[in-house]
Enzyme design. Structure first.
Site, PDB file in Angstrom:
ATOM      1  CG  ASP A 179      -1.894   1.134   1.191  1.00 47.30           C
ATOM      2  OD1 ASP A 179      -1.469   2.290   0.984  1.00 47.30           O
ATOM      3  OD2 ASP A 179      -3.101   0.875   1.320  1.00 47.30           O
ATOM      4  CG  HIS A 180       1.436   4.328  -3.175  1.00 42.49           C
ATOM      5  ND1 HIS A 180       0.193   4.053  -3.656  1.00 42.49           N
ATOM      6  CD2 HIS A 180       1.563   5.676  -3.246  1.00 42.49           C
ATOM      7  CE1 HIS A 180      -0.401   5.174  -4.014  1.00 42.49           C
ATOM      8  NE2 HIS A 180       0.402   6.179  -3.772  1.00 42.49           N
ATOM      9  CG  HIS A 242      -4.187   4.327  -0.841  1.00 47.52           C
ATOM     10  ND1 HIS A 242      -3.241   3.342  -0.805  1.00 47.52           N
ATOM     11  CD2 HIS A 242      -4.406   4.565  -2.161  1.00 47.52           C
ATOM     12  CE1 HIS A 242      -2.901   3.010  -2.045  1.00 47.52           C
ATOM     13  NE2 HIS A 242      -3.601   3.735  -2.879  1.00 47.52           N
TER      14      HIS A 242
HETATM   15  N1  LIG Z   1       1.025   2.718 -12.671  1.00 48.20           N
HETATM   16  C1  LIG Z   1       0.771   3.164 -11.430  1.00 48.20           C
HETATM   17  O1  LIG Z   1       0.928   4.346 -11.099  1.00 48.20           O
HETATM   18  C2  LIG Z   1       0.269   2.239 -10.394  1.00 48.20           C
HETATM   19  C3  LIG Z   1       0.090   0.888 -10.643  1.00 48.20           C
HETATM   20  N2  LIG Z   1      -0.317   0.056  -9.661  1.00 48.20           N
HETATM   21  C4  LIG Z   1      -0.482  -1.373  -9.910  1.00 48.20           C
HETATM   22  O2  LIG Z   1       0.705  -1.900 -10.491  1.00 48.20           O
HETATM   23  C5  LIG Z   1       0.407  -2.940 -11.397  1.00 48.20           C
HETATM   24  C6  LIG Z   1       1.036  -2.605 -12.746  1.00 48.20           C
HETATM   25  O3  LIG Z   1       0.486  -1.406 -13.225  1.00 48.20           O
HETATM   26  P1  LIG Z   1       1.099  -0.629 -14.479  1.00 48.20           P
HETATM   27  O4  LIG Z   1       2.576  -0.720 -14.500  1.00 48.20           O
HETATM   28  O5  LIG Z   1       0.478   0.705 -14.458  1.00 48.20           O
HETATM   29  O6  LIG Z   1       0.516  -1.447 -15.708  1.00 48.20           O
HETATM   30  P2  LIG Z   1       0.985  -1.413 -17.220  1.00 48.20           P
HETATM   31  O7  LIG Z   1      -0.212  -1.761 -18.029  1.00 48.20           O
HETATM   32  O8  LIG Z   1       1.729  -0.182 -17.552  1.00 48.20           O
HETATM   33  O9  LIG Z   1       2.032  -2.612 -17.308  1.00 48.20           O
HETATM   34  C7  LIG Z   1       1.618  -3.941 -17.214  1.00 48.20           C
HETATM   35  C8  LIG Z   1       2.807  -4.852 -17.248  1.00 48.20           C
HETATM   36  O10 LIG Z   1       2.303  -6.179 -17.237  1.00 48.20           O
HETATM   37  C9  LIG Z   1       2.865  -6.885 -18.322  1.00 48.20           C
HETATM   38  N3  LIG Z   1       1.896  -7.845 -18.830  1.00 48.20           N
HETATM   39  C10 LIG Z   1       0.721  -7.597 -19.435  1.00 48.20           C
HETATM   40  N4  LIG Z   1       0.119  -8.747 -19.777  1.00 48.20           N
HETATM   41  C11 LIG Z   1       0.933  -9.742 -19.355  1.00 48.20           C
HETATM   42  C12 LIG Z   1       0.867 -11.150 -19.413  1.00 48.20           C
HETATM   43  N5  LIG Z   1      -0.136 -11.791 -20.012  1.00 48.20           N
HETATM   44  N6  LIG Z   1       1.882 -11.847 -18.882  1.00 48.20           N
HETATM   45  C13 LIG Z   1       2.938 -11.238 -18.303  1.00 48.20           C
HETATM   46  N7  LIG Z   1       3.067  -9.898 -18.222  1.00 48.20           N
HETATM   47  C14 LIG Z   1       2.068  -9.170 -18.751  1.00 48.20           C
HETATM   48  C15 LIG Z   1       3.185  -5.847 -19.353  1.00 48.20           C
HETATM   49  O11 LIG Z   1       4.218  -6.316 -20.184  1.00 48.20           O
HETATM   50  P3  LIG Z   1       4.222  -6.201 -21.784  1.00 48.20           P
HETATM   51  O12 LIG Z   1       3.098  -5.318 -22.190  1.00 48.20           O
HETATM   52  O13 LIG Z   1       5.579  -5.669 -22.100  1.00 48.20           O
HETATM   53  O14 LIG Z   1       4.064  -7.570 -22.192  1.00 48.20           O
HETATM   54  C16 LIG Z   1       3.670  -4.713 -18.480  1.00 48.20           C
HETATM   55  O15 LIG Z   1       5.018  -4.903 -18.125  1.00 48.20           O
HETATM   56  C17 LIG Z   1      -1.118  -3.057 -11.403  1.00 48.20           C
HETATM   57  O16 LIG Z   1      -1.504  -4.007 -10.463  1.00 48.20           O
HETATM   58  C18 LIG Z   1      -1.579  -1.686 -10.922  1.00 48.20           C
HETATM   59  O17 LIG Z   1      -2.844  -1.755 -10.290  1.00 48.20           O
HETATM   60  C19 LIG Z   1      -0.548   0.505  -8.378  1.00 48.20           C
HETATM   61  C20 LIG Z   1      -0.404   1.825  -8.064  1.00 48.20           C
HETATM   62  C21 LIG Z   1      -0.012   2.806  -9.050  1.00 48.20           C
HETATM   63  O1  LIG Z   2      -3.299   4.165  -5.590  1.00 47.13           O
HETATM   64  C1  LIG Z   2      -3.645   5.216  -6.080  1.00 47.13           C
HETATM   65  O2  LIG Z   2      -3.099   6.347  -5.611  1.00 47.13           O
HETATM   66  C2  LIG Z   2      -3.090   7.526  -6.416  1.00 47.13           C
HETATM   67  C3  LIG Z   2      -2.785   8.678  -5.462  1.00 47.13           C
HETATM   68  O3  LIG Z   2      -1.532   8.458  -4.896  1.00 47.13           O
HETATM   69  P1  LIG Z   2      -0.658   9.662  -4.366  1.00 47.13           P
HETATM   70  O4  LIG Z   2       0.578   9.027  -3.877  1.00 47.13           O
HETATM   71  O5  LIG Z   2      -0.440  10.579  -5.531  1.00 47.13           O
HETATM   72  O6  LIG Z   2      -1.465  10.339  -3.308  1.00 47.13           O
HETATM   73  C4  LIG Z   2      -4.401   7.745  -7.122  1.00 47.13           C
HETATM   74  O7  LIG Z   2      -4.270   8.808  -8.043  1.00 47.13           O
HETATM   75  C5  LIG Z   2      -4.767   6.497  -7.876  1.00 47.13           C
HETATM   76  O8  LIG Z   2      -6.058   6.668  -8.461  1.00 47.13           O
HETATM   77  C6  LIG Z   2      -4.786   5.294  -6.974  1.00 47.13           C
HETATM   78  O9  LIG Z   2      -4.919   4.116  -7.757  1.00 47.13           O
END
Ligand SMILES: NC(=O)C1=CN([C@@H]2O[C@H](COP(=O)(O)OP(=O)(O)OC[C@H]3O[C@@H](n4cnc5c(N)ncnc54)[C@H](OP(=O)(O)O)[C@@H]3O)[C@@H](O)[C@H]2O)C=CC1
Ligand SMILES: O=C1O[C@H](COP(=O)(O)O)[C@@H](O)[C@H](O)[C@H]1O
Length: 495
Positions: A179-180, A242
């Site tokens: 939980d960031h 959060h």
């Molecule tokens: N981005 C953010 O700010 C935040 C993200 N999260 C969580 O982090 C996690 C990742 O999010 P995010 O980085 O944004 O997502 P993205 O969509 O940007 O990235 C997803 C990743 O998963 C990989 N992927 C997709 N399908 C498959 C598959 N079938 N097998 C293996 N790998 C796969 C992709 O690789 P490729 O496409 O190269 O195959 C890519 O590296 C999620 O659970 C999200 O809820 C939580 C808080 C904030």
């Molecule tokens: O996990 C999440 O957090 C962000 C807000 O994070 P913060 O560190 O910028 O306060 C939120 O925007 C996003 O919707 C949610 O998935």
């Protein structure tokens, strides 16, 4: 610190680029990584190690809070990184990964300590955990740990199922649920503020506190995440995880020891004492809203339903305000107000503790004392006190202030990854906390599904629906709205 292999599922994704590689690099710069380590990034496409290292270098150069004086540190860091192609459901890909992990362990002469980070969509969490087990990746002569991103389920049932599935491959003490918000330095500072200052320790209960207001307001909207957010809403996206974590961190008692079990046990007690909301009480204690077109940061912005990818008749909440009661000896009678929303006037995560006024005093307090803990984007602690103006003798608020804005504060992901590498799970959510949070939220989800709770529109750029103000007015309080309304007191002083 143990030498180890860091295996990043979702190594090509947004979170990896913006947060995880920069965090690892900063730890490396600060010599907080083990003496020898190996990082393996995973994605579905073919890539050479060299191309992959270049893309990691790009993310570091774009997102890292620090770079080294010359390129040599980055170069050194990049040599630890390898790439492997992997589709979560393809068993052969795990065999190739296992071979690579073993080759690197042998080459670097490091033990089989393996940290798996699941930075992928939640639909892959359990299948990856299972494949880690079945492929043999999880059979190690050292330790194994699993860091897992949010969301942890969409409701109580799915969270329980996910947990069961994870438990088939990892034990509870091997699972690090991110939980960031628990990585944010000011959230970690709460224990010091509360427990290391006798003055607050003495005041931290219903004897002195009138109410607590926890706000996470954002100026951003749904951005490019409509597919996920329109199913989740603010209740799942922010509130269940959060916001309830902030509540636990604010209300928990001092643990007997500073170890993960004791701290988590104290947090759990807060949730256990949280007065349950029956479905028919939800409407009296909770307000939900959805933003409409308006002005944010002087820019016209569309309403939620006109955002790309959002259903035109979406009933999803982008704002939640709620009143919660903790029925234990220390907090009985103190309302905790929690509020979170998108497209609000300012980005601010903060906790405001409003102290009781002293009505019997010969001095009539003008304002209550407030402790304002700013968590994000700025970090500060202010204590607003009453004082006599030396010129006119009037009572006025003064501000005892601490701000860490001059400091080079580490990002939350840096702190969390550092903890996981060292096996310190204090700031990760235990299953008990996650389960109890979902349990508390479940009647709310049901009331929403049954359309029992009105969805108030609010203008983008406002502080949410009016109904959220009435929630506090019923108890004789009002929101300490935004930084400017708290600042007014400070400005009045300076004038
Ligand atoms: N981005 C953010 O700010 C935040 C993200 N999260 C969580 O982090 C996690 C990742 O999010 P995010 O980085 O944004 O997502 P993205 O969509 O940007 O990235 C997803 C990743 O998963 C990989 N992927 C997709 N399908 C498959 C598959 N079938 N097998 C293996 N790998 C796969 C992709 O690789 P490729 O496409 O190269 O195959 C890519 O590296 C999620 O659970 C999200 O809820 C939580 C808080 C904030
Ligand atoms: O996990 C999440 O957090 C962000 C807000 O994070 P913060 O560190 O910028 O306060 C939120 O925007 C996003 O919707 C949610 O998935």
């Amino acid at each position: 610190m143990d030498t180890m292999t860091f295996v990043l599922f979702g190594g090509t994704g947004d979170l990896a680029k913006r947060k995880i590689y920069p965090a690892l690099y900063n730890l490396f710069l600060e010599e907080k990584m083990p003496s020898t380590f190996s990082i393996i990034g995973l994605g579905r496409n073919e890539s050479t190690d060299k191309d992959f290292q270049e893309s990691v270098e790009n993310s570091i150069r774009t997102f890292s809070r620090r770079l080294s004086d010359n390129g040599s540190k980055i170069e050194q860091f990049l040599t630890t990184i390898r790439y492997s192609k992997l589709d979560a459901r393809n068993k052969e890909d795990y065999q190739r990964l296992l071979q690579l992990v073993k080759d690197r362990e042998e080459e670097l002469n490091i033990p089989e300590n393996r940290l798996f980070y699941l930075s992928v969509a939640p639909e892959f969490f359990d299948v990856i955990a299972l494949n880690i087990k079945e492929s043999g990746l999880g059979t190690t002569n050292g330790w194994k740990r699993l860091i897992i991103e949010k969301p942890f389920g969409q409701d109580l049932k799915s969270a329980r199922l996910l947990n069961q599935n994870l438990n088939n491959a990892f034990k509870e003490d091997e699972i690090y649920r991110i939980d960031h918000y628990l990585g944010k330095p000011m959230v970690r500072n709460l224990e010091a503020l509360k427990f290391e200052n006798p003055v607050f320790q003495a005041l931290w209960s219903n004897r002195s506190i009138a109410n607590v207001q926890i706000t996470a307001s954002e100026t951003v909207g749904v951005e490019q995440r409509a597919g996920y957010y329109d199913q989740a809403g603010a209740i799942r996206d922010m509130f269940q995880n959060h916001m309830l974590q902030l509540l636990m961190m604010t209300a928990m008692h001092a643990p007997k020891q500073k170890d993960a079990n004791e701290i988590r046990a104290e947090k759990r007690k807060v949730l256990e004492a949280l007065r349950p909301l029956n479905k028919d009480e939800v409407g009296k204690n909770l307000v939900r809203g959805q933003y409409e077109a308006g002005l944010v940061n002087n820019k016209n912005v569309p309403g939620y339903r006109d955002e790309p990818g959002v259903r035109k008749d979406s009933q999803t909440d982008t704002f939640i305000a709620a009143r919660l009661w903790i029925d234990n000896q220390d907090w009985a009678g103190v309302p905790f107000y929690i509020r979170t929303g998108k497209k609000m006037p300012e980005k601010s995560t903060r906790i405001v503790v409003e102290f009781k006024r002293n009505h019997n005093d010969i001095y009539l307090n003008k304002d209550p004392n407030l402790l304002v803990i700013e968590i994000n984007p700025n970090e500060s602690v202010s204590l607003i006190l009453n004082s006599k103006n030396p010129v006119n003798g009037e009572l006025e608020p003064i501000n005892a202030d601490y701000a860490s804005s001059q400091l080079d504060v580490p990002d939350g992901y840096e702190l969390l990854i550092y903890d996981a590498i060292r096996g310190d799970s204090r700031f990760f959510a235990h299953w008990n906390e996650v389960e109890l949070s979902w349990k508390w939220v479940q009647p709310i989800l049901e009331a929403f599904d049954e359309e029992q709770i009105p969805l108030h529109g609010y203008t983008a750029g406002s502080n949410g629906p009016d109904a959220a103000n009435r929630l506090l007015e019923e108890d004789g309080f009002s929101w300490w709205l935004d930084k400017s309304s708290i600042k007014e007191k400070q400005l009045a002083l300076q004038a």
